[in-house]
Design an enzyme around this catalytic site. Sequence first.
Site, short mmCIF file in Angstrom:
data_model
loop_
_atom_site.label_atom_id
_atom_site.label_comp_id
_atom_site.label_asym_id
_atom_site.label_seq_id
_atom_site.Cartn_x
_atom_site.Cartn_y
_atom_site.Cartn_z
N ASP A 171 65.67 -56.00 -145.59
CA ASP A 171 65.70 -54.56 -145.81
C ASP A 171 65.74 -54.29 -147.30
OD1 ASP A 171 66.20 -51.77 -145.72
OD2 ASP A 171 68.37 -52.16 -145.75
N ASN B 93 66.95 -48.69 -151.84
CA ASN B 93 66.77 -48.11 -153.17
C ASN B 93 67.56 -48.85 -154.23
OD1 ASN B 93 65.08 -45.68 -152.63
ND2 ASN B 93 66.78 -45.16 -151.28
N ARG C 36 69.55 -52.14 -153.52
CA ARG C 36 69.68 -53.59 -153.35
C ARG C 36 68.87 -54.05 -152.15
NH1 ARG C 36 75.76 -54.20 -150.73
NH2 ARG C 36 75.43 -52.73 -149.03
N LYS D 202 69.09 -56.35 -148.60
CA LYS D 202 69.93 -57.03 -147.62
C LYS D 202 69.01 -57.83 -146.70
CE LYS D 202 73.60 -55.40 -145.74
NZ LYS D 202 74.54 -54.61 -144.91
N TYR E 114 58.92 -35.45 -135.49
CA TYR E 114 58.99 -34.96 -136.86
C TYR E 114 57.71 -34.19 -137.16
CZ TYR E 114 61.46 -35.80 -141.36
OH TYR E 114 62.21 -35.71 -142.51
N ILE F 102 60.53 -45.50 -143.27
CA ILE F 102 60.53 -46.58 -142.29
C ILE F 102 61.95 -47.02 -141.96
CG2 ILE F 102 60.35 -48.48 -143.93
CD1 ILE F 102 58.55 -48.11 -140.53
N ASP F 103 62.87 -46.89 -142.91
CA ASP F 103 64.26 -47.23 -142.63
C ASP F 103 64.85 -46.30 -141.58
OD1 ASP F 103 64.01 -45.15 -144.48
OD2 ASP F 103 65.95 -45.57 -145.43
N THR G 211 72.40 -45.05 -150.81
CA THR G 211 72.09 -44.28 -152.00
C THR G 211 71.95 -42.81 -151.65
OG1 THR G 211 70.95 -46.18 -152.95
CG2 THR G 211 70.50 -44.04 -153.93
N THR H 247 90.82 -34.15 -164.64
CA THR H 247 89.37 -34.09 -164.45
C THR H 247 88.87 -35.25 -163.59
OG1 THR H 247 89.02 -32.95 -166.55
CG2 THR H 247 87.14 -34.12 -165.63
#
Length: 244
Positions: free
Chosen positions: A6, A9, A11, A13, A87, A95-96, A120, A172
């Site tokens: 996989d 965006n 990394r 896996k 959709y 595709i993910d 991400t 902050t």
Amino acid sequence: MILVVDVGNTRIKAAVFEGAILLEIFVFTKIELEKNIKNILNKFQKVAHLVVSSVGDVEKQSFLAFDSVLNICFVSNEDPFPFQNRYSTPKTLGIDRMVLAAGAVFQFPSQNRLVIDAGTCITYDFIDHQNNYLGGAITPGLRLRYESLHNYTAKLPLLALKSPKELIGNSTSNSIHSGVVNGLVYEIDGFITEYSTRYSNFIIILTGGDTDFLAKRLKNTIFANSNFLLESLNQTFQYKIKND
């Protein structure tokens, strides 16, 4: 044996499966791709198939370097999937997200399913009990929220993910942690609650890199599995073999 990869965006896996059994998981950067695949193949010499799902910017050529020793499959929206894609712009669906939807159908038949992928970006994907993929939502993930506060303001610092101690931030930094983390938790709980009021026989699947961090903070009951996409990718490939 099957090696699934996989490309996200941030990394990569990967996992080795023997049938439905997950043998080992690997996480690495895009720069280390070919070296790590070689190492995996040296360790698991019975791997015959390499299955790739990619939303990142890794070139196919990096994988095609192994086409002399492996059967390589790049999963695409042209492949058979166990749901009807409703959709309105089906070719733009990542595709993910399609692989996750397939996994939800395989693992939770005859139910309404909401898959939440916390990476991400946070993606929400809904598949009804009749296996219609209806769509969902896309929002920034935890890291993007921290980065956007720093990148689009003059003085806010860039912070690493940290669990807020209090709802009311007394500095902050603490205010940023409260806003980012609590804001996302409230968002996810809100989405789940709204879907739950509209659909019965309903299951929520939480996955992605921030699964463990978020799961214990959500009020709603969920099925949490950070490896759900890898498992779904393996199942999607098995389905493709049977239906091609």
